[in-house]
Design a protein around this motif. Structure first.
Motif, PDB file in Angstrom:
ATOM      1  N   SER A   6      25.568  36.744  49.785  1.00 30.28           N
ATOM      2  CA  SER A   6      24.231  37.206  50.117  1.00 30.28           C
ATOM      3  C   SER A   6      24.330  38.613  50.664  1.00 30.28           C
ATOM      4  O   SER A   6      25.350  38.994  51.230  1.00 30.28           O
ATOM      5  CB  SER A   6      23.590  36.282  51.159  1.00 30.28           C
ATOM      6  N   VAL A   7      23.291  39.383  50.499  1.00 27.79           N
ATOM      7  CA  VAL A   7      23.300  40.735  51.053  1.00 27.79           C
ATOM      8  C   VAL A   7      23.178  40.685  52.577  1.00 27.79           C
ATOM      9  O   VAL A   7      23.433  41.664  53.262  1.00 27.79           O
ATOM     10  CB  VAL A   7      22.143  41.586  50.473  1.00 27.79           C
ATOM     11  N   SER A   8      22.778  39.526  53.094  1.00 29.90           N
ATOM     12  CA  SER A   8      22.721  39.364  54.548  1.00 29.90           C
ATOM     13  C   SER A   8      24.125  39.061  55.064  1.00 29.90           C
ATOM     14  O   SER A   8      25.089  38.996  54.299  1.00 29.90           O
ATOM     15  CB  SER A   8      21.767  38.231  54.920  1.00 29.90           C
ATOM     16  N   HIS A   9      24.264  38.860  56.354  1.00 31.53           N
ATOM     17  CA  HIS A   9      25.572  38.588  56.947  1.00 31.53           C
ATOM     18  C   HIS A   9      25.797  37.088  57.154  1.00 31.53           C
ATOM     19  O   HIS A   9      26.628  36.688  57.953  1.00 31.53           O
ATOM     20  CB  HIS A   9      25.704  39.327  58.287  1.00 31.53           C
ATOM     21  N   SER A  10      25.061  36.277  56.408  1.00 32.25           N
ATOM     22  CA  SER A  10      25.158  34.833  56.598  1.00 32.25           C
ATOM     23  C   SER A  10      26.261  34.196  55.765  1.00 32.25           C
ATOM     24  O   SER A  10      26.558  33.024  55.926  1.00 32.25           O
ATOM     25  CB  SER A  10      23.813  34.177  56.250  1.00 32.25           C
ATOM     26  N   THR A  11      26.885  34.956  54.865  1.00 33.16           N
ATOM     27  CA  THR A  11      27.960  34.420  54.034  1.00 33.16           C
ATOM     28  C   THR A  11      29.167  35.343  54.083  1.00 33.16           C
ATOM     29  O   THR A  11      29.112  36.447  54.618  1.00 33.16           O
ATOM     30  CB  THR A  11      27.495  34.267  52.575  1.00 33.16           C
ATOM     31  N   LEU A  12      30.261  34.889  53.491  1.00 31.70           N
ATOM     32  CA  LEU A  12      31.517  35.630  53.561  1.00 31.70           C
ATOM     33  C   LEU A  12      31.478  36.946  52.798  1.00 31.70           C
ATOM     34  O   LEU A  12      32.080  37.932  53.218  1.00 31.70           O
ATOM     35  CB  LEU A  12      32.655  34.772  53.012  1.00 31.70           C
ATOM     36  N   PHE A  13      30.781  36.972  51.659  1.00 29.18           N
ATOM     37  CA  PHE A  13      30.834  38.139  50.792  1.00 29.18           C
ATOM     38  C   PHE A  13      29.453  38.675  50.449  1.00 29.18           C
ATOM     39  O   PHE A  13      28.489  37.923  50.348  1.00 29.18           O
ATOM     40  CB  PHE A  13      31.584  37.799  49.497  1.00 29.18           C
ATOM     41  N   ALA A  14      29.379  39.983  50.268  1.00 30.40           N
ATOM     42  CA  ALA A  14      28.129  40.640  49.877  1.00 30.40           C
ATOM     43  C   ALA A  14      28.140  40.970  48.399  1.00 30.40           C
ATOM     44  O   ALA A  14      27.395  41.836  47.940  1.00 30.40           O
ATOM     45  CB  ALA A  14      27.925  41.902  50.702  1.00 30.40           C
ATOM     46  N   VAL A  15      28.994  40.305  47.661  1.00 28.57           N
ATOM     47  CA  VAL A  15      29.133  40.540  46.228  1.00 28.57           C
ATOM     48  C   VAL A  15      29.506  39.205  45.580  1.00 28.57           C
ATOM     49  O   VAL A  15      30.179  38.372  46.206  1.00 28.57           O
ATOM     50  CB  VAL A  15      30.236  41.603  45.964  1.00 28.57           C
ATOM     51  N   PRO A  16      29.042  38.908  44.369  1.00 28.61           N
ATOM     52  CA  PRO A  16      29.364  37.629  43.728  1.00 28.61           C
ATOM     53  C   PRO A  16      30.867  37.385  43.657  1.00 28.61           C
ATOM     54  O   PRO A  16      31.637  38.287  43.324  1.00 28.61           O
ATOM     55  CB  PRO A  16      28.757  37.785  42.323  1.00 28.61           C
ATOM     56  N   GLN A  17      31.269  36.151  43.973  1.00 33.28           N
ATOM     57  CA  GLN A  17      32.671  35.750  43.898  1.00 33.28           C
ATOM     58  C   GLN A  17      32.781  34.411  43.188  1.00 33.28           C
ATOM     59  O   GLN A  17      32.740  33.352  43.802  1.00 33.28           O
ATOM     60  CB  GLN A  17      33.283  35.678  45.297  1.00 33.28           C
ATOM     61  N   PRO A  18      32.953  34.448  41.852  1.00 27.96           N
ATOM     62  CA  PRO A  18      33.088  33.203  41.085  1.00 27.96           C
ATOM     63  C   PRO A  18      34.470  32.599  41.274  1.00 27.96           C
ATOM     64  O   PRO A  18      35.353  33.203  41.897  1.00 27.96           O
ATOM     65  CB  PRO A  18      32.895  33.682  39.649  1.00 27.96           C
ATOM     66  N   SER A  19      34.666  31.414  40.743  1.00 27.29           N
ATOM     67  CA  SER A  19      36.008  30.820  40.745  1.00 27.29           C
ATOM     68  C   SER A  19      36.914  31.677  39.870  1.00 27.29           C
ATOM     69  O   SER A  19      36.489  32.186  38.829  1.00 27.29           O
ATOM     70  CB  SER A  19      35.961  29.396  40.180  1.00 27.29           C
ATOM     71  N   PHE A  20      38.170  31.841  40.292  1.00 32.71           N
ATOM     72  CA  PHE A  20      39.104  32.596  39.471  1.00 32.71           C
ATOM     73  C   PHE A  20      40.536  32.240  39.842  1.00 32.71           C
ATOM     74  O   PHE A  20      40.797  31.667  40.898  1.00 32.71           O
ATOM     75  CB  PHE A  20      38.877  34.109  39.617  1.00 32.71           C
ATOM     76  N   GLU A  21      41.439  32.580  38.945  1.00 33.20           N
ATOM     77  CA  GLU A  21      42.874  32.426  39.180  1.00 33.20           C
ATOM     78  C   GLU A  21      43.521  33.794  39.098  1.00 33.20           C
ATOM     79  O   GLU A  21      43.141  34.615  38.273  1.00 33.20           O
ATOM     80  CB  GLU A  21      43.500  31.506  38.131  1.00 33.20           C
ATOM     81  N   CYS A  22      44.485  34.049  39.967  1.00 35.89           N
ATOM     82  CA  CYS A  22      45.220  35.312  39.922  1.00 35.89           C
ATOM     83  C   CYS A  22      46.700  35.024  39.752  1.00 35.89           C
ATOM     84  O   CYS A  22      47.262  34.160  40.445  1.00 35.89           O
ATOM     85  CB  CYS A  22      44.980  36.128  41.194  1.00 35.89           C
ATOM     86  N   TYR A  23      47.331  35.737  38.841  1.00 31.71           N
ATOM     87  CA  TYR A  23      48.749  35.583  38.557  1.00 31.71           C
ATOM     88  C   TYR A  23      49.494  36.851  38.969  1.00 31.71           C
ATOM     89  O   TYR A  23      49.125  37.954  38.573  1.00 31.71           O
ATOM     90  CB  TYR A  23      48.982  35.329  37.065  1.00 31.71           C
ATOM     91  N   ASP A  24      50.528  36.677  39.766  1.00 32.44           N
ATOM     92  CA  ASP A  24      51.446  37.771  40.094  1.00 32.44           C
ATOM     93  C   ASP A  24      52.559  37.699  39.059  1.00 32.44           C
ATOM     94  O   ASP A  24      53.377  36.775  39.071  1.00 32.44           O
ATOM     95  CB  ASP A  24      51.990  37.586  41.507  1.00 32.44           C
ATOM     96  N   MET A  25      52.599  38.656  38.152  1.00 30.71           N
ATOM     97  CA  MET A  25      53.519  38.604  37.026  1.00 30.71           C
ATOM     98  C   MET A  25      54.825  39.323  37.349  1.00 30.71           C
ATOM     99  O   MET A  25      54.824  40.408  37.930  1.00 30.71           O
ATOM    100  CB  MET A  25      52.854  39.213  35.794  1.00 30.71           C
ATOM    101  N   CYS A  26      55.940  38.688  36.976  1.00 28.71           N
ATOM    102  CA  CYS A  26      57.278  39.234  37.222  1.00 28.71           C
ATOM    103  C   CYS A  26      57.467  39.637  38.692  1.00 28.71           C
ATOM    104  O   CYS A  26      57.922  40.755  38.985  1.00 28.71           O
ATOM    105  CB  CYS A  26      57.555  40.435  36.323  1.00 28.71           C
ATOM    106  N   PRO A  27      57.132  38.776  39.644  1.00 24.68           N
ATOM    107  CA  PRO A  27      57.156  39.165  41.061  1.00 24.68           C
ATOM    108  C   PRO A  27      58.539  39.546  41.583  1.00 24.68           C
ATOM    109  O   PRO A  27      58.653  40.451  42.421  1.00 24.68           O
ATOM    110  CB  PRO A  27      56.615  37.927  41.780  1.00 24.68           C
ATOM    111  N   THR A  28      59.581  38.885  41.106  1.00 24.96           N
ATOM    112  CA  THR A  28      60.922  39.180  41.611  1.00 24.96           C
ATOM    113  C   THR A  28      61.383  40.569  41.181  1.00 24.96           C
ATOM    114  O   THR A  28      61.940  41.327  41.980  1.00 24.96           O
ATOM    115  CB  THR A  28      61.929  38.122  41.119  1.00 24.96           C
ATOM    116  N   LEU A  29      61.147  40.918  39.910  1.00 25.82           N
ATOM    117  CA  LEU A  29      61.539  42.239  39.425  1.00 25.82           C
ATOM    118  C   LEU A  29      60.773  43.338  40.156  1.00 25.82           C
ATOM    119  O   LEU A  29      61.350  44.349  40.567  1.00 25.82           O
ATOM    120  CB  LEU A  29      61.292  42.344  37.921  1.00 25.82           C
TER     121      LEU A  29
END
Length: 276
Positions: free
Chosen positions: A97-120
């Motif tokens: 919400s643009v108000s301060h009643s929620t965590l984010f002021a921008v849409p945050q859909p479900s998502f997955e993030c992959y850290d690729m080749c992290p050791t290298l």
């Protein structure tokens, strides 16, 4: 060169517009926030794992996420070693919400993030003397922030021919450049050799000729520090970014910039570029 990187950037050198100034429905504004959230969590996860490893006196602890993928199944024709080690973090959709009643002021859909080749990439960052704690603190979302701190250069504003967009960290130290599937394949293919070369050159630099800029900083090759893929499960939309050092993020005034091209094909300056 290393002595000027990471210092407070000259205002004249700053690039991009703040992500928070984009329209609320702009996908880059949403993606910037998602990327920061993911990198914060990766930093937190790796810090915990490192602490557990340090506390394990026998040194046998190896997190499941860090187990490298072995050779592809021998029954398959492709028997080349698979360097595409990945770590994954999943996020559920969050109300905003643009108000301060929620965590984010921008849409945050479900998502997955992959850290690729992290050791290298961890080896590469270590060779360039970049502590992981500092790296993820700069790239990751700061606690309680409801908006991304990144700056954005959209594909329309970029000078190149590719449809790439760019994020820049708040201190302009790092650039996150979007990648095509072919870019990702190429990076993953050259990464083992790149990692070995960087380490070798940095070791030479420690005792090399300090009067030679190439010898003084180890290598003048672009500095790649990480590769992250964000996938939206519902739409199957994928965005991948590579983290690089921003050499223009310097305290020194830049008088001239040269955009070196690898080909002259369709590389004539546009009216927009000529007006700069």
């Amino acid at each position: 060169l290393d002595s000027v990187l990471g210092q407070k950037v000259n205002k004249e050198n700053k690039a991009g517009i703040p992500a928070r100034d984009l329209e609320p429905t702009n996908p880059l504004r949403t993606l910037a926030m998602s990327t920061e959230r993911a990198l914060y969590q990766f930093g937190k996860m790796y810090a915990t794992q490192q602490k557990e490893e340090e506390n394990n006196k026998e040194g046998k602890y190896l997190p499941l996420e860090h187990q490298p993928l072995e050779e592809n199944n021998k029954k398959k024709k492709n028997k080349k070693r698979n360097y595409l080690e990945q770590n994954r973090i999943r996020f559920e959709a969050s109300k905003y919400s643009v108000s301060h009643s929620t965590l984010f002021a921008v849409p945050q859909p479900s998502f997955e993030c992959y850290d690729m080749c992290p050791t290298l990439f961890a080896d590469i960052r270590k060779a360039f003397d970049i502590p992981d704690r500092q790296y993820y603190a700069i790239l990751g979302r700061q606690k309680q922030r409801r908006e991304s701190s990144y700056s954005v250069i959209s594909s329309d504003d970029a000078s190149g021919k590719s449809p790439s967009f760019f994020f820049l960290t708040s201190d302009q130290r790092y650039i996150l450049k979007s990648c095509t599937d072919q870019d990702v394949k190429t990076i993953c293919k050259i990464l083992p050799a790149y990692r070995n070369y960087v380490i070798e050159q940095q070791e030479r630099a420690a005792s090399g000729n300090k009067n030679n800029i190439g010898a003084a900083c180890g290598t003048l090759l672009p500095r790649y520090y990480g590769l992250y893929k964000i996938r939206l499960p519902n739409t199957k939309e994928v965005s991948t970014v590579v983290v690089m050092q921003n050499f223009f993020g310097s305290k020194h005034q830049i008088n001239k910039k040269f955009d070196m091209k690898g080909s002259t094909y369709h590389r004539e300056a546009s009216e927009k570029e000529l007006s700069k």
